[in-house]
Write a protein that holds these residues in place. Structure first.
Motif, PDB file in Angstrom:
ATOM      1  N   GLN A  20       0.949  -1.015  -0.003  1.00 59.91           N
ATOM      2  CA  GLN A  20      -0.405   0.334  -0.219  1.00 59.91           C
ATOM      3  C   GLN A  20       0.579   1.088  -0.067  1.00 59.91           C
ATOM      4  O   GLN A  20       1.701   1.496   0.558  1.00 59.91           O
ATOM      5  CB  GLN A  20      -1.174  -0.224   0.908  1.00 59.91           C
ATOM      6  N   ALA A  21       0.174   2.395  -0.917  1.00 61.57           N
ATOM      7  CA  ALA A  21       1.031   3.907  -0.802  1.00 61.57           C
ATOM      8  C   ALA A  21       1.160   3.659   1.598  1.00 61.57           C
ATOM      9  O   ALA A  21       0.140   3.611   1.854  1.00 61.57           O
ATOM     10  CB  ALA A  21       0.117   4.740  -1.281  1.00 61.57           C
ATOM     11  N   ARG A  22       2.277   4.869   0.938  1.00 61.32           N
ATOM     12  CA  ARG A  22       2.666   5.056   2.202  1.00 61.32           C
ATOM     13  C   ARG A  22       2.099   5.981   2.643  1.00 61.32           C
ATOM     14  O   ARG A  22       1.483   7.516   2.040  1.00 61.32           O
ATOM     15  CB  ARG A  22       4.085   5.477   2.389  1.00 61.32           C
ATOM     16  N   ARG A  89       6.484   3.194  -5.830  1.00 61.07           N
ATOM     17  CA  ARG A  89       7.994   3.274  -5.826  1.00 61.07           C
ATOM     18  C   ARG A  89       8.229   4.653  -5.586  1.00 61.07           C
ATOM     19  O   ARG A  89       8.873   5.302  -5.302  1.00 61.07           O
ATOM     20  CB  ARG A  89       8.021   2.813  -7.303  1.00 61.07           C
ATOM     21  N   TRP A  90       8.108   6.156  -5.413  1.00 59.61           N
ATOM     22  CA  TRP A  90       8.032   7.100  -4.545  1.00 59.61           C
ATOM     23  C   TRP A  90       6.370   7.438  -3.691  1.00 59.61           C
ATOM     24  O   TRP A  90       5.342   6.875  -4.553  1.00 59.61           O
ATOM     25  CB  TRP A  90       8.299   7.769  -5.669  1.00 59.61           C
ATOM     26  N   ASN A 218      -4.539   8.329  -1.800  1.00 56.85           N
ATOM     27  CA  ASN A 218      -3.935   8.338  -0.476  1.00 56.85           C
ATOM     28  C   ASN A 218      -4.053  10.367   0.471  1.00 56.85           C
ATOM     29  O   ASN A 218      -3.824  10.504   0.043  1.00 56.85           O
ATOM     30  CB  ASN A 218      -2.751   8.595  -0.681  1.00 56.85           C
ATOM     31  N   THR A 219      -5.647  10.377   0.134  1.00 58.97           N
ATOM     32  CA  THR A 219      -6.107  11.596   0.735  1.00 58.97           C
ATOM     33  C   THR A 219      -5.345  12.506   1.902  1.00 58.97           C
ATOM     34  O   THR A 219      -5.305  13.290   1.803  1.00 58.97           O
ATOM     35  CB  THR A 219      -7.244  11.105   1.371  1.00 58.97           C
ATOM     36  N   GLY A 220      -4.662  11.442   2.724  1.00 63.96           N
ATOM     37  CA  GLY A 220      -4.026  12.175   4.137  1.00 63.96           C
ATOM     38  C   GLY A 220      -2.804  12.970   3.600  1.00 63.96           C
ATOM     39  O   GLY A 220      -2.242  13.953   4.313  1.00 63.96           O
ATOM     40  N   LEU A 221      -1.951  11.634   2.970  1.00 60.15           N
ATOM     41  CA  LEU A 221      -0.615  12.956   1.981  1.00 60.15           C
ATOM     42  C   LEU A 221      -0.968  13.611   1.489  1.00 60.15           C
ATOM     43  O   LEU A 221      -0.291  15.015   1.765  1.00 60.15           O
ATOM     44  CB  LEU A 221      -0.004  11.547   1.516  1.00 60.15           C
TER      45      LEU A 221
END
Length: 253
Positions: A20-22, A89-90, A218-221
């Motif tokens: 999962q996306a960080r 990857r980023w 990834n709405t938090g980011l």
């Protein structure tokens, strides 16, 4: 045995790409955010010697500082940026991506950090507008919104897409194409820096909002980025960078 090893390897690869996306909490704990850009799109993101710089690079570093983080950069071909984002990857891509419906299906965009659009550039002063592209060969960069919008000009003779915007410009200089469509700020800088090249700036083909992108959902980011970006726009630091590169404030109004 080799068969089972192959299965294990395949499973490991699948697992690697299904991570999962960080979330912002994991990034804050690590203290460093991994940003990706192209590095070949002056004045927005480009190398000056071995140093990555440009309007977007400086804005991003300002935003990251406001977030209380350190930044690590990755540069890669424009066409691979959003694909790599989906593979985690980023953490975030900032590379002059125009917000489009198609892209918004695959990624979550942040608030726009500037507004621009595609401008016609030619050597022939008679080629100025989308209408003038009729019957002409037009250069654009692969994977860009310039390509999408030039495709809508039904009367063009041929559209040639190139891996970088610099390649598209070279095609115009060598007269392999009749016109080139790129970002209006890129067009203005190219004409200003090459006064004897014969570039003629035409009209805008379309207007768009430009934003950074995070993995879908990834709405938090995205929210944390937006809050920090708004702070840079409120305290004058964004305006200073914008004026440095463009002699104007390029935020969306």
């Amino acid at each position: 045995m080799k068969f089972f090893k192959a299965l294990a390897t395949a499973a490991a690869l699948c697992a690697a790409f299904s991570v999962q996306a960080r979330p912002i909490e994991a990034i804050q704990k690590d203290g460093t955010i991994l940003l990706a850009t192209e590095g070949q799109f002056a004045p927005f993101n480009y190398f000056k010697g071995s140093t990555l710089t440009g309007f977007e690079v400086e804005v991003a570093e300002l935003v990251v500082k406001k977030m209380g983080l350190k930044v690590k950069w990755k540069t890669i071909g424009f066409d691979a940026l959003l694909t790599g984002l989906k593979q985690d990857r980023w953490d975030l891509v900032i590379a002059s991506h125009g917000i489009t419906e198609e892209r918004a299906k695959a990624v979550t965009f942040t608030a726009p950090h500037y507004c621009s659009g595609g401008m016609v550039i030619a050597m022939d002063p008679a080629i100025r507008s989308a209408k003038d592209l009729g019957g002409k060969i037009v250069a654009v960069q692969t994977g860009t919104s310039y390509l999408e919008n030039v495709q809508k000009v039904a009367t063009i003779k041929e559209m040639k897409n190139f891996p970088t915007d610099v390649d598209a410009r070279s095609a115009l200089v060598s007269k392999r194409v009749d016109a080139w469509v790129t970002d209006r700020f890129v067009a203005k800088e190219v004409a200003a820096k090459n006064p004897d090249a014969g570039f003629k700036l035409g009209e805008m083909v379309f207007i768009e909002q430009i934003a950074a992108a995070v993995n879908k959902g990834n709405t938090g980011l995205a929210d944390a980025w937006n809050k920090a970006l708004a702070a840079t726009m409120a305290d004058g630091s964004y305006t200073a960078i914008s004026t440095k590169y463009f002699n104007e404030d390029v935020r969306c109004h």
